[in-house]
Design a protein around this motif. Sequence first.
Motif, PDB file in Angstrom:
ATOM      1  N   UNK A 152      95.546  34.525  46.510  1.00  0.00           N
ATOM      2  CA  UNK A 152      94.512  33.502  46.326  1.00  0.00           C
ATOM      3  C   UNK A 152      94.711  32.577  45.125  1.00  0.00           C
ATOM      4  N   UNK A 153      95.478  33.006  44.145  1.00  0.00           N
ATOM      5  CA  UNK A 153      95.554  32.250  42.889  1.00  0.00           C
ATOM      6  C   UNK A 153      96.886  31.548  42.657  1.00  0.00           C
ATOM      7  N   UNK A 154      97.853  31.770  43.551  1.00  0.00           N
ATOM      8  CA  UNK A 154      99.116  31.056  43.436  1.00  0.00           C
ATOM      9  C   UNK A 154     100.146  31.658  42.504  1.00  0.00           C
ATOM     10  N   UNK A 155      99.889  32.857  41.986  1.00  0.00           N
ATOM     11  CA  UNK A 155     100.892  33.519  41.158  1.00  0.00           C
ATOM     12  C   UNK A 155     101.957  34.135  42.055  1.00  0.00           C
ATOM     13  N   UNK A 156     103.135  34.306  41.526  1.00  0.00           N
ATOM     14  CA  UNK A 156     104.201  35.007  42.245  1.00  0.00           C
ATOM     15  C   UNK A 156     104.344  36.409  41.671  1.00  0.00           C
ATOM     16  N   UNK A 157     105.043  37.261  42.397  1.00  0.00           N
ATOM     17  CA  UNK A 157     105.320  38.591  41.881  1.00  0.00           C
ATOM     18  C   UNK A 157     106.080  38.516  40.567  1.00  0.00           C
ATOM     19  N   UNK A 158     107.010  37.578  40.483  1.00  0.00           N
ATOM     20  CA  UNK A 158     107.786  37.406  39.256  1.00  0.00           C
ATOM     21  C   UNK A 158     106.879  36.992  38.098  1.00  0.00           C
TER      22      UNK A 158
ATOM     23  N   UNK B 126      94.656  55.359  30.571  1.00  0.00           N
ATOM     24  CA  UNK B 126      95.251  56.463  29.825  1.00  0.00           C
ATOM     25  C   UNK B 126      95.043  57.825  30.482  1.00  0.00           C
ATOM     26  N   UNK B 127      94.014  57.977  31.308  1.00  0.00           N
ATOM     27  CA  UNK B 127      93.755  59.271  31.942  1.00  0.00           C
ATOM     28  C   UNK B 127      94.293  59.370  33.369  1.00  0.00           C
ATOM     29  N   UNK B 128      94.295  58.273  34.083  1.00  0.00           N
ATOM     30  CA  UNK B 128      94.707  58.302  35.489  1.00  0.00           C
ATOM     31  C   UNK B 128      95.946  57.434  35.641  1.00  0.00           C
ATOM     32  N   UNK B 129      97.094  58.040  35.429  1.00  0.00           N
ATOM     33  CA  UNK B 129      98.363  57.312  35.462  1.00  0.00           C
ATOM     34  C   UNK B 129      98.662  56.742  36.845  1.00  0.00           C
ATOM     35  N   UNK B 130      98.152  57.383  37.892  1.00  0.00           N
ATOM     36  CA  UNK B 130      98.414  56.901  39.253  1.00  0.00           C
ATOM     37  C   UNK B 130      97.776  55.535  39.506  1.00  0.00           C
ATOM     38  N   UNK B 131      96.826  55.141  38.673  1.00  0.00           N
ATOM     39  CA  UNK B 131      96.204  53.822  38.803  1.00  0.00           C
ATOM     40  C   UNK B 131      97.251  52.725  38.688  1.00  0.00           C
ATOM     41  N   UNK B 132      98.219  52.921  37.800  1.00  0.00           N
ATOM     42  CA  UNK B 132      99.302  51.941  37.651  1.00  0.00           C
ATOM     43  C   UNK B 132     100.074  51.786  38.956  1.00  0.00           C
ATOM     44  N   UNK B 133     100.307  52.906  39.632  1.00  0.00           N
ATOM     45  CA  UNK B 133     101.046  52.859  40.896  1.00  0.00           C
ATOM     46  C   UNK B 133     100.267  52.120  41.974  1.00  0.00           C
ATOM     47  N   UNK B 134      98.969  52.335  42.023  1.00  0.00           N
ATOM     48  CA  UNK B 134      98.137  51.661  43.023  1.00  0.00           C
ATOM     49  C   UNK B 134      98.162  50.156  42.786  1.00  0.00           C
ATOM     50  N   UNK B 135      98.035  49.737  41.549  1.00  0.00           N
ATOM     51  CA  UNK B 135      98.051  48.303  41.244  1.00  0.00           C
ATOM     52  C   UNK B 135      99.411  47.705  41.587  1.00  0.00           C
ATOM     53  N   UNK B 136     100.480  48.367  41.189  1.00  0.00           N
ATOM     54  CA  UNK B 136     101.824  47.867  41.504  1.00  0.00           C
ATOM     55  C   UNK B 136     102.020  47.764  43.016  1.00  0.00           C
ATOM     56  N   UNK B 137     101.516  48.738  43.744  1.00  0.00           N
ATOM     57  CA  UNK B 137     101.624  48.745  45.206  1.00  0.00           C
ATOM     58  C   UNK B 137     100.846  47.575  45.818  1.00  0.00           C
ATOM     59  N   UNK B 138      99.658  47.284  45.309  1.00  0.00           N
ATOM     60  CA  UNK B 138      98.846  46.186  45.847  1.00  0.00           C
ATOM     61  C   UNK B 138      99.499  44.838  45.545  1.00  0.00           C
ATOM     62  N   UNK B 139     100.102  44.698  44.373  1.00  0.00           N
ATOM     63  CA  UNK B 139     100.815  43.465  44.033  1.00  0.00           C
ATOM     64  C   UNK B 139     102.028  43.307  44.936  1.00  0.00           C
ATOM     65  N   UNK B 140     102.779  44.383  45.123  1.00  0.00           N
ATOM     66  CA  UNK B 140     103.970  44.346  45.976  1.00  0.00           C
ATOM     67  C   UNK B 140     103.612  44.014  47.424  1.00  0.00           C
ATOM     68  N   UNK B 141     102.537  44.606  47.921  1.00  0.00           N
ATOM     69  CA  UNK B 141     102.110  44.330  49.300  1.00  0.00           C
ATOM     70  C   UNK B 141     101.721  42.864  49.458  1.00  0.00           C
ATOM     71  N   UNK B 142     101.024  42.314  48.488  1.00  0.00           N
ATOM     72  CA  UNK B 142     100.633  40.905  48.544  1.00  0.00           C
ATOM     73  C   UNK B 142     101.861  40.005  48.484  1.00  0.00           C
ATOM     74  N   UNK B 143     102.822  40.392  47.664  1.00  0.00           N
ATOM     75  CA  UNK B 143     104.059  39.629  47.528  1.00  0.00           C
ATOM     76  C   UNK B 143     104.827  39.618  48.852  1.00  0.00           C
ATOM     77  N   UNK B 144     104.939  40.767  49.484  1.00  0.00           N
ATOM     78  CA  UNK B 144     105.656  40.863  50.761  1.00  0.00           C
ATOM     79  C   UNK B 144     104.950  40.061  51.853  1.00  0.00           C
ATOM     80  N   UNK B 145     103.632  40.055  51.828  1.00  0.00           N
ATOM     81  CA  UNK B 145     102.864  39.314  52.830  1.00  0.00           C
ATOM     82  C   UNK B 145     103.056  37.803  52.689  1.00  0.00           C
ATOM     83  N   UNK B 146     103.425  37.349  51.518  1.00  0.00           N
ATOM     84  CA  UNK B 146     103.641  35.916  51.283  1.00  0.00           C
ATOM     85  C   UNK B 146     105.015  35.460  51.751  1.00  0.00           C
ATOM     86  N   UNK B 147     105.920  36.378  51.988  1.00  0.00           N
ATOM     87  CA  UNK B 147     107.295  36.002  52.353  1.00  0.00           C
ATOM     88  C   UNK B 147     107.420  35.648  53.806  1.00  0.00           C
TER      89      UNK B 147
END
Length: 111
Positions: free
Chosen positions: A73-79, A90-111
């Motif tokens: 929606x905002x025009x940013x790229x994965x890069x 700091x307590x739930x390290x898997x949160x980083x993985x979920x965010x990275x996964x959502x960014x990656x999925x959005x990036x792939x959908x744009x290709x």
Amino acid sequence: MNSEPYIITIVKDFNVAPYGRYPVDGPASGEEFRKTLLAPKLREYDRVHVVLDGYNRYGRSFLDEAFGGLIREEGFTGEDLRRKLTYSHSLIKSMNNVIAERIEAAEKAQQ
């Protein structure tokens, strides 16, 4: 652009209980966070760090809309986001993985 990193602490700077994808889901949705805080700060600063501490129940829909929505929606790229955006819980390290996964999925959908 400012070169100093800007730190967003969600529970202090946005809402103590962020929830949902869209404003219809409640006043603290991922879309609202992205539009009012995250995207503007990413445009203003070279680097932005999002602190997720203080809340342990972020839903996938909130995270997808807030972070994946930067690409859809905002025009940013994965890069752009790999260069400018960091995030941590700091307590739930898997949160980083979920965010990275959502960014990656959005990036792939744009290709």
